[in-house]
Write a protein that holds these residues in place. Structure first.
Motif, PDB file in Angstrom:
ATOM      1  N   UNK A   2       0.832  -1.205   0.000  1.00 12.51           N
ATOM      2  CA  UNK A   2       0.000   0.000   0.000  1.00 12.51           C
ATOM      3  C   UNK A   2       0.864   1.251   0.000  1.00 12.51           C
ATOM      4  N   UNK A   3       0.546   2.172  -0.919  1.00 10.87           N
ATOM      5  CA  UNK A   3       1.248   3.444  -0.962  1.00 10.87           C
ATOM      6  C   UNK A   3       2.605   3.420  -1.622  1.00 10.87           C
ATOM      7  N   UNK A  46       1.900   5.639  -6.854  1.00 14.10           N
ATOM      8  CA  UNK A  46       0.722   6.502  -6.927  1.00 14.10           C
ATOM      9  C   UNK A  46      -0.510   5.745  -7.405  1.00 14.10           C
ATOM     10  N   UNK A  47      -0.305   4.551  -7.942  1.00 13.18           N
ATOM     11  CA  UNK A  47      -1.418   3.740  -8.437  1.00 13.18           C
ATOM     12  C   UNK A  47      -1.889   2.719  -7.416  1.00 13.18           C
ATOM     13  N   UNK A  48      -1.416   2.840  -6.187  1.00 12.70           N
ATOM     14  CA  UNK A  48      -1.735   1.820  -5.180  1.00 12.70           C
ATOM     15  C   UNK A  48      -2.003   2.488  -3.820  1.00 12.70           C
ATOM     16  N   UNK A  49      -2.961   3.427  -3.816  1.00 11.10           N
ATOM     17  CA  UNK A  49      -3.189   4.213  -2.595  1.00 11.10           C
ATOM     18  C   UNK A  49      -4.607   4.095  -2.052  1.00 11.10           C
ATOM     19  N   UNK A  50      -5.502   3.468  -2.787  1.00  9.04           N
ATOM     20  CA  UNK A  50      -6.875   3.308  -2.312  1.00  9.04           C
ATOM     21  C   UNK A  50      -7.281   1.840  -2.374  1.00  9.04           C
ATOM     22  N   UNK A  51      -8.342   1.512  -1.667  1.00  3.78           N
ATOM     23  CA  UNK A  51      -8.863   0.145  -1.712  1.00  3.78           C
ATOM     24  C   UNK A  51      -9.326  -0.205  -3.121  1.00  3.78           C
ATOM     25  N   UNK A  52      -9.862   0.781  -3.840  1.00  2.20           N
ATOM     26  CA  UNK A  52     -10.295   0.541  -5.219  1.00  2.20           C
ATOM     27  C   UNK A  52      -9.101   0.243  -6.119  1.00  2.20           C
ATOM     28  N   UNK A  53      -7.964   0.916  -5.877  1.00  2.00           N
ATOM     29  CA  UNK A  53      -6.739   0.598  -6.620  1.00  2.00           C
ATOM     30  C   UNK A  53      -6.364  -0.873  -6.440  1.00  2.00           C
ATOM     31  N   UNK A  54      -6.440  -1.345  -5.201  1.00  2.00           N
ATOM     32  CA  UNK A  54      -6.073  -2.741  -4.915  1.00  2.00           C
ATOM     33  C   UNK A  54      -7.014  -3.689  -5.665  1.00  2.00           C
ATOM     34  N   UNK A  99      -6.089   4.904   1.519  1.00  2.00           N
ATOM     35  CA  UNK A  99      -6.937   6.063   1.800  1.00  2.00           C
ATOM     36  C   UNK A  99      -8.111   5.637   2.678  1.00  2.00           C
ATOM     37  N   UNK A 100      -8.349   6.404   3.733  1.00  4.37           N
ATOM     38  CA  UNK A 100      -9.369   6.073   4.726  1.00  4.37           C
ATOM     39  C   UNK A 100     -10.747   6.443   4.188  1.00  4.37           C
ATOM     40  N   UNK A 101     -11.428   5.470   3.616  1.00  4.33           N
ATOM     41  CA  UNK A 101     -12.779   5.696   3.109  1.00  4.33           C
ATOM     42  C   UNK A 101     -13.630   4.460   3.345  1.00  4.33           C
ATOM     43  N   UNK A 102     -14.881   4.530   2.912  1.00  2.00           N
ATOM     44  CA  UNK A 102     -15.805   3.428   3.135  1.00  2.00           C
ATOM     45  C   UNK A 102     -15.350   2.160   2.422  1.00  2.00           C
ATOM     46  N   UNK A 103     -14.708   2.348   1.250  1.00  2.00           N
ATOM     47  CA  UNK A 103     -14.243   1.185   0.485  1.00  2.00           C
ATOM     48  C   UNK A 103     -13.174   0.417   1.259  1.00  2.00           C
TER      49      UNK A 103
END
Length: 333
Positions: free
Chosen positions: A168-169, A172-180, A258-262
């Motif tokens: 994670x992190x 730049x293409x690996x920073x959100x749960x959706x990226x994963x 990134x701290x979100x609902x996903x």
């Protein structure tokens, strides 16, 4: 580190300098003992490289040395010759292949730093061999999660698992749960030789190959575009299982996404976890993963700390005074 790791010699350049002229004393060997150490080092390099050494000459004149510019040109030429094939290969890669390359390179470097903790590694491997499908490893900062993660990936590959690691992190293409989630889909498409899913071709949410319980747990309140990617992931996982190979997705430091609902819903967890599809994730204790069993990574013990320090020093051909090592071991993790 090349002299202690023969695998690095192919990417190491060695140059021996020769000086001509009446050189001032401050450019000469300090004493006989120093001269002997230099000779021993050169002999060792000769033996390790089979004589793959280049020489350059500096000539002393009244105002200093001449020949430095020529040496710089030689070095520039040799570096380009050494690195150009890799640069050309990197340029030919797709954006996703570059992502894979970056994460794999990081995995190798982190894995080299792992030492000790044999009991913990043995237990984790045993859990996987015994059928554990989802492994969430929680540990405090400094508990060695990333090095353990990398070592575990290496060991699993030795047991014939296919492993897809993500940090994670790291990019730049690996920073959100959706990226994963998207990375996992891309990987499976690549393995199955299938066309890339663009997220624009809708899948039937009602007829999709996922269970109602999972659909309720994982897709509630998620946007439709995320649901589409989740459906794609699970469909690909089901197809992958027909290949007869075992695959483990691995995600390090999920708390850094990134701290979100996903992220809170762990949208990247496949429903199709099975004997052939597994998932391993590391995170800080603060990350909420309610409903899932977790394993705590204990703090690094003093004897493990010593092994880590010794290993790093050895791999880089360095030494530290024993009192410094003792003080480092005494520091909190």
């Amino acid at each position: 580190g090349a002299l202690s790791d023969s695998g690095k010699l192919d990417h190491t350049l060695f140059y021996f300098r020769e000086i001509v002229g009446d050189v001032p004393s401050n450019y000469r060997t300090e004493d006989e003992a120093q001269a002997l150490r230099i000779k021993e080092l050169k002999d060792r390099i000769h033996k390790l490289t089979g004589g793959r050494i280049q020489y350059y000459t500096l000539t002393w004149k009244e105002n200093g040395f001449s020949g430095i510019a020529e040496f710089a040109d030689m070095l520039s030429f040799d570096l380009q010759k050494l690195l150009l094939p890799e640069w050309e290969q990197y340029d030919r890669m797709t954006p996703f292949d570059r992502e894979l390359y970056t994460h794999e390179s990081y995995l190798r470097e982190k894995g080299k730093m792992f030492r000790g903790r044999t009991e913990l590694v043995g237990q984790l491997l045993s859990d996987i061999r015994n059928g554990r499908k989802l492994m969430i490893l929680k540990g405090e900062v400094g508990s060695g999660k990333s090095t353990l993660f990398s070592h575990l990936a290496t060991q699993l590959r030795r047991e014939d698992w296919e492993v897809f690691p993500l940090f994670s992190g790291l990019t730049a293409e690996c920073v959100t749960a959706f990226d994963i989630l998207k990375h996992m889909v891309y990987y499976l498409e690549k393995e199955l030789n299938l066309p890339h899913f663009d997220g624009e071709t809708p899948m039937d949410l009602e007829q999709a190959p996922i269970g109602n319980e999972w659909k309720e747990k994982k897709t509630t309140d998620q946007p439709d575009y995320i649901k589409q990617w989740q459906l794609r992931l699970n469909s690909l996982c089901n197809q992958y299982q027909t290949l007869g190979k075992g695959l483990i997705f691995m995600l390090d430091a999920a708390d850094q996404l990134y701290d979100d609902d996903a992220r809170d819903h762990l949208i990247f967890l496949p429903e199709a976890l099975s004997d052939r599809i597994r998932f391993i994730m590391t995170c800080l204790p603060e990350l909420s993963v309610s409903g899932y069993t977790t394993t705590s990574i204990p703090a690094i013990r003093e004897d493990d700390k010593r092994q880590v320090i010794d290993g790093i020093l050895s791999s880089h051909g360095r030494e530290l005074p024993q009192e410094v090592i003792t003080r480092m071991i005494a520091l909190p993790a």
